[in-house]
Design a protein around this motif. Structure first.
Motif, short mmCIF file in Angstrom:
data_model
loop_
_atom_site.label_atom_id
_atom_site.label_comp_id
_atom_site.label_asym_id
_atom_site.label_seq_id
_atom_site.Cartn_x
_atom_site.Cartn_y
_atom_site.Cartn_z
N LEU A 28 0.86 -1.18 0.00
CA LEU A 28 0.00 0.00 0.00
C LEU A 28 0.90 1.23 0.00
O LEU A 28 1.74 1.38 0.87
CB LEU A 28 -0.90 -0.02 1.25
N HIS A 29 0.75 2.10 -1.00
CA HIS A 29 1.57 3.30 -1.09
C HIS A 29 0.86 4.54 -0.59
O HIS A 29 1.50 5.49 -0.15
CB HIS A 29 2.06 3.52 -2.52
N GLN A 30 -0.46 4.54 -0.69
CA GLN A 30 -1.23 5.71 -0.27
C GLN A 30 -2.67 5.29 -0.07
O GLN A 30 -3.19 4.49 -0.83
CB GLN A 30 -1.14 6.80 -1.34
N GLY A 31 -3.32 5.81 0.95
CA GLY A 31 -4.72 5.49 1.19
C GLY A 31 -4.87 4.33 2.16
O GLY A 31 -3.99 4.08 2.99
N SER A 83 -6.97 4.62 -3.41
CA SER A 83 -5.75 4.07 -2.79
C SER A 83 -4.80 3.58 -3.87
O SER A 83 -5.22 3.08 -4.91
CB SER A 83 -6.10 2.93 -1.85
N PHE A 84 -3.50 3.72 -3.60
CA PHE A 84 -2.46 3.31 -4.53
C PHE A 84 -1.76 2.06 -4.02
O PHE A 84 -1.35 2.01 -2.86
CB PHE A 84 -1.41 4.42 -4.71
N ALA A 95 4.30 -2.47 -11.10
CA ALA A 95 3.20 -1.59 -11.49
C ALA A 95 2.70 -0.86 -10.27
O ALA A 95 2.59 -1.43 -9.19
CB ALA A 95 2.06 -2.39 -12.12
N LYS A 96 2.44 0.40 -10.45
CA LYS A 96 1.76 1.19 -9.42
C LYS A 96 0.39 1.51 -9.99
O LYS A 96 0.28 2.01 -11.11
CB LYS A 96 2.53 2.47 -9.12
N ASP A 97 -0.64 1.16 -9.22
CA ASP A 97 -1.98 1.45 -9.70
C ASP A 97 -2.84 2.06 -8.60
O ASP A 97 -2.49 2.04 -7.43
CB ASP A 97 -2.64 0.22 -10.31
N VAL A 98 -3.93 2.62 -9.04
CA VAL A 98 -4.89 3.23 -8.13
C VAL A 98 -6.22 2.49 -8.30
O VAL A 98 -6.58 2.09 -9.41
CB VAL A 98 -5.05 4.75 -8.43
N ILE A 99 -6.89 2.28 -7.18
CA ILE A 99 -8.24 1.70 -7.26
C ILE A 99 -9.16 2.79 -7.79
O ILE A 99 -9.35 3.82 -7.16
CB ILE A 99 -8.74 1.18 -5.90
N GLU A 100 -9.68 2.54 -8.97
CA GLU A 100 -10.53 3.54 -9.62
C GLU A 100 -12.01 3.37 -9.26
O GLU A 100 -12.74 4.34 -9.17
CB GLU A 100 -10.33 3.45 -11.13
N ALA A 101 -12.42 2.11 -9.07
CA ALA A 101 -13.83 1.87 -8.77
C ALA A 101 -13.99 0.54 -8.03
O ALA A 101 -13.24 -0.39 -8.25
CB ALA A 101 -14.65 1.84 -10.06
N ARG A 106 -19.55 -7.15 -7.24
CA ARG A 106 -18.31 -7.73 -6.74
C ARG A 106 -17.18 -7.44 -7.74
O ARG A 106 -16.54 -8.34 -8.27
CB ARG A 106 -18.46 -9.23 -6.48
N SER A 107 -16.98 -6.15 -7.98
CA SER A 107 -15.98 -5.74 -8.96
C SER A 107 -14.99 -4.74 -8.35
O SER A 107 -15.31 -4.01 -7.42
CB SER A 107 -16.64 -5.11 -10.19
N VAL A 108 -13.78 -4.78 -8.90
CA VAL A 108 -12.73 -3.83 -8.56
C VAL A 108 -12.06 -3.45 -9.87
O VAL A 108 -11.76 -4.32 -10.70
CB VAL A 108 -11.69 -4.42 -7.59
N THR A 109 -11.83 -2.15 -10.07
CA THR A 109 -11.14 -1.65 -11.25
C THR A 109 -9.88 -0.92 -10.82
O THR A 109 -9.93 -0.06 -9.93
CB THR A 109 -12.02 -0.70 -12.07
N PHE A 110 -8.75 -1.27 -11.44
CA PHE A 110 -7.46 -0.65 -11.17
C PHE A 110 -7.01 0.11 -12.41
O PHE A 110 -7.16 -0.37 -13.53
CB PHE A 110 -6.40 -1.71 -10.87
N LYS A 111 -6.41 1.27 -12.19
CA LYS A 111 -5.81 2.04 -13.29
C LYS A 111 -4.32 2.11 -13.02
O LYS A 111 -3.88 2.58 -11.97
CB LYS A 111 -6.39 3.45 -13.35
N VAL A 112 -3.52 1.62 -13.97
CA VAL A 112 -2.07 1.64 -13.84
C VAL A 112 -1.57 3.06 -14.10
O VAL A 112 -1.95 3.68 -15.10
CB VAL A 112 -1.40 0.64 -14.81
N VAL A 113 -0.74 3.57 -13.18
CA VAL A 113 -0.23 4.93 -13.33
C VAL A 113 1.29 4.97 -13.52
O VAL A 113 1.83 5.97 -13.99
CB VAL A 113 -0.64 5.83 -12.14
N GLU A 114 1.99 3.90 -13.14
CA GLU A 114 3.45 3.82 -13.30
C GLU A 114 3.84 2.36 -13.47
O GLU A 114 3.10 1.46 -13.11
CB GLU A 114 4.18 4.36 -12.06
#
Length: 152
Positions: free
Chosen positions: A44-47, A54-55, A69-75, A81-89
């Motif tokens: 966990l990097h943030q949040g 959260s990152f 990969a560094k990603d943020v939980i987008e939704a 029962r879904s989780v969406t991650f967006k890769v930022v780095e």
């Protein structure tokens, strides 16, 4: 050929859709114990674990190579029962202008189906579609299933 794309794959799991969703949402750091050849770390990097915004920083092996990969939980959608991650780095950003991935779990009778999806925009036409990364996601789901079936 277009630069933008979306890939999906659906896989049946016997470990339980709620288990799968809760693991990725609240305890992704435990995936390293369930699929050590695929995921070597999740920090966990943030949040806070399991909250939108959260990152997470992932260490993983894809196509035989160590990657990050560094990603943020987008939704997050509890009902689907879904989780969406967006890769930022990370390594994926060397090939893709944008890369988003996630899953949702459906129950059909007593069968739970995990549907993985990847949405991406390639940097140029020479970049391949991330088919092997979709295979990586399927392997990860099967490893998690095997771990939970052994523990049951």
């Amino acid at each position: 050929m277009g630069l933008k794309g979306k890939l999906t794959a659906q896989v049946e799991i016997k470990a339980g859709g709620d288990v799968f969703h809760d693991l990725f949402r609240y305890k992704p750091q435990q995936i390293t114990n369930m699929s050590p050849t695929t995921i070597q770390g999740c920090d966990l990097h943030q949040g806070e674990w399991g909250t939108v915004g959260s990152f997470y920083f992932w260490k993983y092996t894809h196509d035989g190579k160590q990657k990050v990969a560094k990603d943020v939980i987008e939704a997050i959608d509890e009902e689907k029962r879904s989780v969406t991650f967006k890769v930022v780095e990370g390594d994926l950003m060397e090939l893709y202008k944008s890369f988003k991935g996630g899953f949702h779990v459906e129950t059909d009778g007593d069968i739970d189906l995990v549907t993985w999806y990847l949405e991406y925009e390639k940097l140029n036409d020479d970049v391949e579609d991330p088919l092997t990364f979709l295979g990586f996601c399927i392997k990860l789901a099967k490893d998690i299933e095997s771990h939970h079936l052994k523990a049951a």
